[in-house]
Design an enzyme around this catalytic site. Structure first.
Site, mmCIF file in Angstrom:
data_model
loop_
_atom_site.group_PDB
_atom_site.id
_atom_site.type_symbol
_atom_site.label_atom_id
_atom_site.label_comp_id
_atom_site.label_asym_id
_atom_site.label_seq_id
_atom_site.Cartn_x
_atom_site.Cartn_y
_atom_site.Cartn_z
ATOM 1 C CB THR A 56 -0.956 -0.017 1.197
ATOM 2 O OG1 THR A 56 -1.653 -1.262 1.206
ATOM 3 C CG2 THR A 56 -1.974 1.102 1.136
ATOM 4 C CE1 TYR A 144 0.538 -9.298 3.078
ATOM 5 C CE2 TYR A 144 1.962 -7.674 2.021
ATOM 6 C CZ TYR A 144 0.704 -8.168 2.286
ATOM 7 O OH TYR A 144 -0.394 -7.535 1.763
ATOM 8 C CE LYS A 172 -0.451 -6.822 5.409
ATOM 9 N NZ LYS A 172 -0.004 -5.701 4.541
#
Length: 308
Positions: A56, A144, A172
Protein backbone atom coordinates in the site's frame (compact mmCIF):
# COMPACT_ATOMS: atom_id res chain seq x y z
CA UNK A 1 10.38 -15.93 24.81
CA UNK A 2 7.06 -14.76 26.31
CA UNK A 3 4.08 -16.97 25.66
CA UNK A 4 0.58 -16.05 24.63
CA UNK A 5 -2.43 -16.66 26.84
CA UNK A 6 -6.10 -17.14 26.04
CA UNK A 7 -6.69 -13.50 26.93
CA UNK A 8 -3.56 -11.90 25.51
CA UNK A 9 -1.83 -13.15 22.34
CA UNK A 10 1.78 -12.28 21.61
CA UNK A 11 2.09 -8.75 20.26
CA UNK A 12 5.64 -8.00 19.15
CA UNK A 13 4.51 -5.10 16.96
CA UNK A 14 1.41 -3.81 18.73
CA UNK A 15 -2.20 -4.35 17.69
CA UNK A 16 -3.43 -1.85 15.09
CA UNK A 17 -0.99 -1.08 12.28
CA UNK A 18 -1.60 0.64 8.97
CA UNK A 19 0.16 -0.39 5.81
CA UNK A 20 0.85 3.29 5.31
CA UNK A 21 0.38 5.02 1.98
CA UNK A 22 3.22 7.05 0.52
CA UNK A 23 2.05 10.60 -0.23
CA UNK A 24 3.27 12.15 -3.47
CA UNK A 25 3.41 15.75 -4.60
CA UNK A 26 1.61 16.87 -7.75
CA UNK A 27 4.90 16.39 -9.62
CA UNK A 28 5.22 12.80 -8.41
CA UNK A 29 7.92 13.23 -5.76
CA UNK A 30 7.64 11.57 -2.36
CA UNK A 31 6.12 14.15 -0.02
CA UNK A 32 8.09 13.64 3.20
CA UNK A 33 6.28 16.39 5.09
CA UNK A 34 2.91 14.85 4.27
CA UNK A 35 4.23 11.41 5.21
CA UNK A 36 5.34 12.65 8.61
CA UNK A 37 2.04 14.44 9.20
CA UNK A 38 0.10 11.33 8.17
CA UNK A 39 2.13 9.21 10.59
CA UNK A 40 1.30 11.58 13.44
CA UNK A 41 -2.37 11.55 12.47
CA UNK A 42 -2.50 7.75 12.46
CA UNK A 43 -0.81 7.50 15.84
CA UNK A 44 -3.33 9.98 17.23
CA UNK A 45 -6.16 7.89 15.80
CA UNK A 46 -5.76 4.46 17.31
CA UNK A 47 -2.53 3.08 15.87
CA UNK A 48 0.34 1.60 17.84
CA UNK A 49 2.29 0.49 14.77
CA UNK A 50 3.00 1.56 11.20
CA UNK A 51 4.37 -0.33 8.20
CA UNK A 52 6.30 1.86 5.77
CA UNK A 53 6.98 0.86 2.14
CA UNK A 54 4.62 -2.08 1.95
CA UNK A 55 2.35 -2.82 -0.99
CA UNK A 56 0.00 0.00 0.00
CA UNK A 57 3.06 2.23 0.26
CA UNK A 58 3.64 1.60 -3.46
CA UNK A 59 7.04 0.08 -2.74
CA UNK A 60 7.41 -1.41 -6.25
CA UNK A 61 7.55 2.13 -7.66
CA UNK A 62 9.77 3.85 -5.08
CA UNK A 63 13.55 3.77 -5.24
CA UNK A 64 15.79 2.46 -2.47
CA UNK A 65 16.83 6.03 -1.69
CA UNK A 66 13.20 7.14 -1.47
CA UNK A 67 12.40 4.23 0.83
CA UNK A 68 15.24 5.23 3.13
CA UNK A 69 14.22 8.89 3.28
CA UNK A 70 10.57 7.96 3.83
CA UNK A 71 11.41 5.58 6.67
CA UNK A 72 13.61 8.17 8.36
CA UNK A 73 10.89 10.82 8.08
CA UNK A 74 8.33 8.53 9.73
CA UNK A 75 10.78 7.48 12.44
CA UNK A 76 11.61 11.11 13.16
CA UNK A 77 7.90 11.89 13.46
CA UNK A 78 6.63 8.98 15.56
CA UNK A 79 9.44 6.47 16.11
CA UNK A 80 9.51 7.17 19.84
CA UNK A 81 5.78 6.45 20.17
CA UNK A 82 4.92 3.38 18.09
CA UNK A 83 6.41 0.36 16.34
CA UNK A 84 7.68 1.29 12.87
CA UNK A 85 8.32 -1.58 10.46
CA UNK A 86 10.05 -1.25 7.11
CA UNK A 87 8.80 -3.20 4.13
CA UNK A 88 11.93 -4.69 2.59
CA UNK A 89 10.61 -7.65 0.63
CA UNK A 90 11.56 -8.18 -3.01
CA UNK A 91 11.95 -11.21 -5.26
CA UNK A 92 15.75 -10.97 -4.97
CA UNK A 93 17.29 -12.18 -1.71
CA UNK A 94 20.42 -10.03 -2.07
CA UNK A 95 18.36 -6.90 -2.69
CA UNK A 96 16.07 -7.70 0.23
CA UNK A 97 19.14 -8.00 2.46
CA UNK A 98 20.39 -4.61 1.27
CA UNK A 99 17.05 -3.01 2.11
CA UNK A 100 16.91 -4.79 5.48
CA UNK A 101 20.35 -3.56 6.49
CA UNK A 102 19.52 -0.03 5.37
CA UNK A 103 16.31 -0.14 7.42
CA UNK A 104 18.22 -1.32 10.47
CA UNK A 105 20.73 1.50 10.03
CA UNK A 106 17.88 4.01 9.75
CA UNK A 107 16.43 2.81 13.05
CA UNK A 108 13.46 0.66 12.04
CA UNK A 109 11.97 -1.46 14.79
CA UNK A 110 11.21 -4.44 12.57
CA UNK A 111 11.00 -5.74 9.01
CA UNK A 112 8.09 -6.83 6.82
CA UNK A 113 9.29 -9.44 4.32
CA UNK A 114 6.86 -10.48 1.61
CA UNK A 115 7.01 -13.82 -0.18
CA UNK A 116 9.20 -13.40 -3.28
CA UNK A 117 6.88 -12.72 -6.19
CA UNK A 118 6.89 -13.66 -9.86
CA UNK A 119 9.73 -16.21 -9.65
CA UNK A 120 7.53 -18.52 -7.49
CA UNK A 121 10.18 -20.24 -5.32
CA UNK A 122 9.43 -23.72 -3.94
CA UNK A 123 8.95 -24.06 -0.20
CA UNK A 124 12.56 -24.95 0.63
CA UNK A 125 13.71 -21.86 -1.25
CA UNK A 126 11.17 -19.71 0.58
CA UNK A 127 12.47 -20.94 3.93
CA UNK A 128 16.04 -20.21 2.84
CA UNK A 129 15.08 -16.71 1.69
CA UNK A 130 13.31 -15.84 4.93
CA UNK A 131 15.99 -17.21 7.24
CA UNK A 132 18.76 -15.57 5.21
CA UNK A 133 17.07 -12.20 5.60
CA UNK A 134 16.46 -12.83 9.31
CA UNK A 135 20.14 -13.71 9.73
CA UNK A 136 21.16 -10.47 8.02
CA UNK A 137 20.11 -8.02 10.74
CA UNK A 138 19.25 -7.97 14.42
CA UNK A 139 15.67 -6.86 13.75
CA UNK A 140 12.53 -8.94 14.34
CA UNK A 141 10.78 -10.07 11.16
CA UNK A 142 7.14 -10.23 10.15
CA UNK A 143 6.59 -12.47 7.13
CA UNK A 144 3.93 -11.45 4.62
CA UNK A 145 1.90 -14.36 3.24
CA UNK A 146 -0.13 -13.09 0.29
CA UNK A 147 -0.28 -15.70 -2.49
CA UNK A 148 -2.81 -13.67 -4.46
CA UNK A 149 -0.03 -11.21 -5.26
CA UNK A 150 3.12 -13.30 -4.86
CA UNK A 151 1.85 -16.42 -6.63
CA UNK A 152 3.09 -18.78 -3.88
CA UNK A 153 1.71 -19.45 -0.39
CA UNK A 154 3.89 -20.03 2.64
CA UNK A 155 2.71 -23.52 3.50
CA UNK A 156 1.98 -24.58 7.06
CA UNK A 157 5.05 -26.77 7.43
CA UNK A 158 7.26 -24.00 6.08
CA UNK A 159 5.87 -21.56 8.64
CA UNK A 160 6.43 -24.09 11.41
CA UNK A 161 10.01 -24.57 10.21
CA UNK A 162 10.96 -20.90 9.95
CA UNK A 163 9.26 -20.12 13.28
CA UNK A 164 12.26 -21.80 14.91
CA UNK A 165 14.35 -18.76 13.92
CA UNK A 166 14.58 -16.41 16.89
CA UNK A 167 13.98 -13.29 14.80
CA UNK A 168 11.04 -14.56 12.73
CA UNK A 169 8.29 -13.62 15.14
CA UNK A 170 5.15 -12.74 13.18
CA UNK A 171 3.09 -13.28 10.04
CA UNK A 172 0.93 -10.83 8.15
CA UNK A 173 -1.72 -13.22 6.88
CA UNK A 174 -3.57 -12.42 3.66
CA UNK A 175 -3.87 -16.02 2.50
CA UNK A 176 -7.43 -16.74 3.52
CA UNK A 177 -6.65 -20.22 4.90
CA UNK A 178 -8.36 -20.33 8.28
CA UNK A 179 -7.56 -24.00 8.79
CA UNK A 180 -3.86 -23.52 8.09
CA UNK A 181 -3.72 -20.45 10.31
CA UNK A 182 -5.24 -22.42 13.18
CA UNK A 183 -2.54 -25.07 12.87
CA UNK A 184 0.30 -22.56 12.79
CA UNK A 185 -1.10 -20.77 15.83
CA UNK A 186 -1.38 -24.10 17.63
CA UNK A 187 2.12 -25.31 16.75
CA UNK A 188 4.24 -22.16 16.98
CA UNK A 189 4.60 -18.92 18.89
CA UNK A 190 4.29 -16.83 15.74
CA UNK A 191 2.15 -13.73 16.22
CA UNK A 192 -0.48 -13.47 13.50
CA UNK A 193 -1.66 -10.16 12.08
CA UNK A 194 -4.61 -9.96 9.72
CA UNK A 195 -3.54 -8.62 6.35
CA UNK A 196 -7.04 -8.63 4.84
CA UNK A 197 -9.56 -6.17 6.23
CA UNK A 198 -12.46 -8.40 5.21
CA UNK A 199 -11.39 -11.02 7.76
CA UNK A 200 -9.97 -8.91 10.58
CA UNK A 201 -12.61 -10.07 13.05
CA UNK A 202 -12.43 -13.80 12.19
CA UNK A 203 -8.64 -13.79 12.53
CA UNK A 204 -8.76 -11.89 15.81
CA UNK A 205 -11.29 -14.39 17.11
CA UNK A 206 -8.89 -17.20 16.14
CA UNK A 207 -6.13 -15.65 18.21
CA UNK A 208 -4.46 -13.14 15.93
CA UNK A 209 -2.42 -10.47 17.68
CA UNK A 210 -3.73 -7.57 15.63
CA UNK A 211 -4.12 -6.21 12.14
CA UNK A 212 -2.00 -4.64 9.41
CA UNK A 213 -4.74 -2.73 7.70
CA UNK A 214 -5.54 -0.44 4.80
CA UNK A 215 -9.00 0.65 5.98
CA UNK A 216 -7.48 1.64 9.33
CA UNK A 217 -6.19 4.82 7.66
CA UNK A 218 -9.73 6.13 8.22
CA UNK A 219 -10.90 3.73 10.96
CA UNK A 220 -7.99 3.31 13.34
CA UNK A 221 -9.95 4.04 16.49
CA UNK A 222 -12.73 1.71 15.41
CA UNK A 223 -10.29 -1.14 14.84
CA UNK A 224 -8.57 -0.45 18.15
CA UNK A 225 -11.98 -0.77 19.82
CA UNK A 226 -12.59 -4.04 17.95
CA UNK A 227 -9.31 -5.50 19.19
CA UNK A 228 -10.07 -4.39 22.74
CA UNK A 229 -13.52 -5.96 22.54
CA UNK A 230 -12.09 -9.28 21.36
CA UNK A 231 -9.52 -9.17 24.16
CA UNK A 232 -12.36 -8.66 26.63
CA UNK A 233 -14.33 -11.57 25.19
CA UNK A 234 -17.05 -9.19 24.00
CA UNK A 235 -17.71 -10.56 20.54
CA UNK A 236 -21.08 -8.81 20.39
CA UNK A 237 -19.36 -5.42 20.43
CA UNK A 238 -16.58 -6.61 18.12
CA UNK A 239 -19.15 -7.91 15.63
CA UNK A 240 -21.06 -4.63 15.74
CA UNK A 241 -17.89 -2.71 14.83
CA UNK A 242 -17.09 -5.21 12.08
CA UNK A 243 -20.59 -4.85 10.64
CA UNK A 244 -20.51 -1.07 10.79
CA UNK A 245 -17.22 -0.98 8.85
CA UNK A 246 -18.32 -3.36 6.08
CA UNK A 247 -19.24 -0.54 3.65
CA UNK A 248 -15.83 1.07 4.18
CA UNK A 249 -14.07 -2.24 3.53
CA UNK A 250 -16.14 -2.66 0.38
CA UNK A 251 -15.40 0.87 -0.79
CA UNK A 252 -11.67 0.77 -0.15
CA UNK A 253 -10.81 -2.84 -0.92
CA UNK A 254 -13.14 -4.00 -3.71
CA UNK A 255 -13.89 -1.19 -6.17
CA UNK A 256 -10.29 -0.52 -7.27
CA UNK A 257 -6.81 -1.08 -5.88
CA UNK A 258 -6.70 -0.48 -2.14
CA UNK A 259 -4.00 2.19 -2.30
CA UNK A 260 -5.94 4.11 -4.96
CA UNK A 261 -9.12 4.04 -2.90
CA UNK A 262 -7.58 4.75 0.49
CA UNK A 263 -5.71 7.78 -0.83
CA UNK A 264 -9.05 9.06 -2.09
CA UNK A 265 -10.56 8.31 1.32
CA UNK A 266 -7.80 10.26 3.04
CA UNK A 267 -8.48 13.18 0.71
CA UNK A 268 -12.22 12.97 1.37
CA UNK A 269 -11.65 13.03 5.11
CA UNK A 270 -9.21 15.94 4.89
CA UNK A 271 -6.11 14.03 5.97
CA UNK A 272 -4.28 14.31 2.63
CA UNK A 273 -4.50 17.18 0.18
CA UNK A 274 -4.39 14.94 -2.88
CA UNK A 275 -4.69 11.36 -4.06
CA UNK A 276 -1.74 11.04 -6.46
CA UNK A 277 -0.35 7.56 -7.12
CA UNK A 278 2.51 6.44 -9.32
CA UNK A 279 2.02 4.72 -12.66
CA UNK A 280 1.07 2.13 -13.63
CA UNK A 281 -1.63 2.99 -11.09
CA UNK A 282 -3.95 5.91 -11.77
CA UNK A 283 -5.80 8.06 -9.23
CA UNK A 284 -9.41 7.29 -8.40
CA UNK A 285 -11.88 8.64 -10.94
CA UNK A 286 -14.66 11.05 -9.96
CA UNK A 287 -17.13 8.19 -10.22
CA UNK A 288 -15.00 6.01 -7.93
CA UNK A 289 -14.64 8.86 -5.45
CA UNK A 290 -18.40 9.39 -5.36
CA UNK A 291 -19.04 5.69 -4.73
CA UNK A 292 -16.36 5.66 -2.05
CA UNK A 293 -17.84 8.71 -0.35
CA UNK A 294 -21.18 6.92 -0.15
CA UNK A 295 -19.56 3.83 1.35
CA UNK A 296 -17.66 5.88 3.93
CA UNK A 297 -20.83 7.73 4.86
CA UNK A 298 -22.64 4.43 5.42
CA UNK A 299 -19.82 3.42 7.77
CA UNK A 300 -20.03 6.73 9.61
CA UNK A 301 -16.57 7.76 8.47
CA UNK A 302 -17.21 10.64 6.07
CA UNK A 303 -19.74 13.28 5.07
CA UNK A 304 -22.52 12.62 2.59
CA UNK A 305 -21.53 11.50 -0.94
CA UNK A 306 -19.87 14.04 -3.19
CA UNK A 307 -21.22 14.89 -6.61
CA UNK A 308 -19.17 13.25 -9.35
Amino acid sequence: MPTATAAQPLRPFGTVLSAVVTPFTASGAVDLDAAAALAVHLVEHGHDGLVVSGTTGESPTTSDEEKDRLLRAVLDAVGDRVHVLAGVGTNDTAHTLELARAAEKAGAHGLLVVTPYYNKPPQAALAHHFTTVADGTGLPVMLYDIPGRSGVPIETETLVRVAEHERIVAVKDAKGDSWGTSWVLARTELAYYSGDDAVNLPLLAQGASGIVSVVSHVAGREYAAMVAAVDAGDLVTARAIHTRLLPAVRGIMTRTQGVVAVKAALELTGVLSGRAVRPPLLPATPEEVAALAADLALAGLAPAPLDA
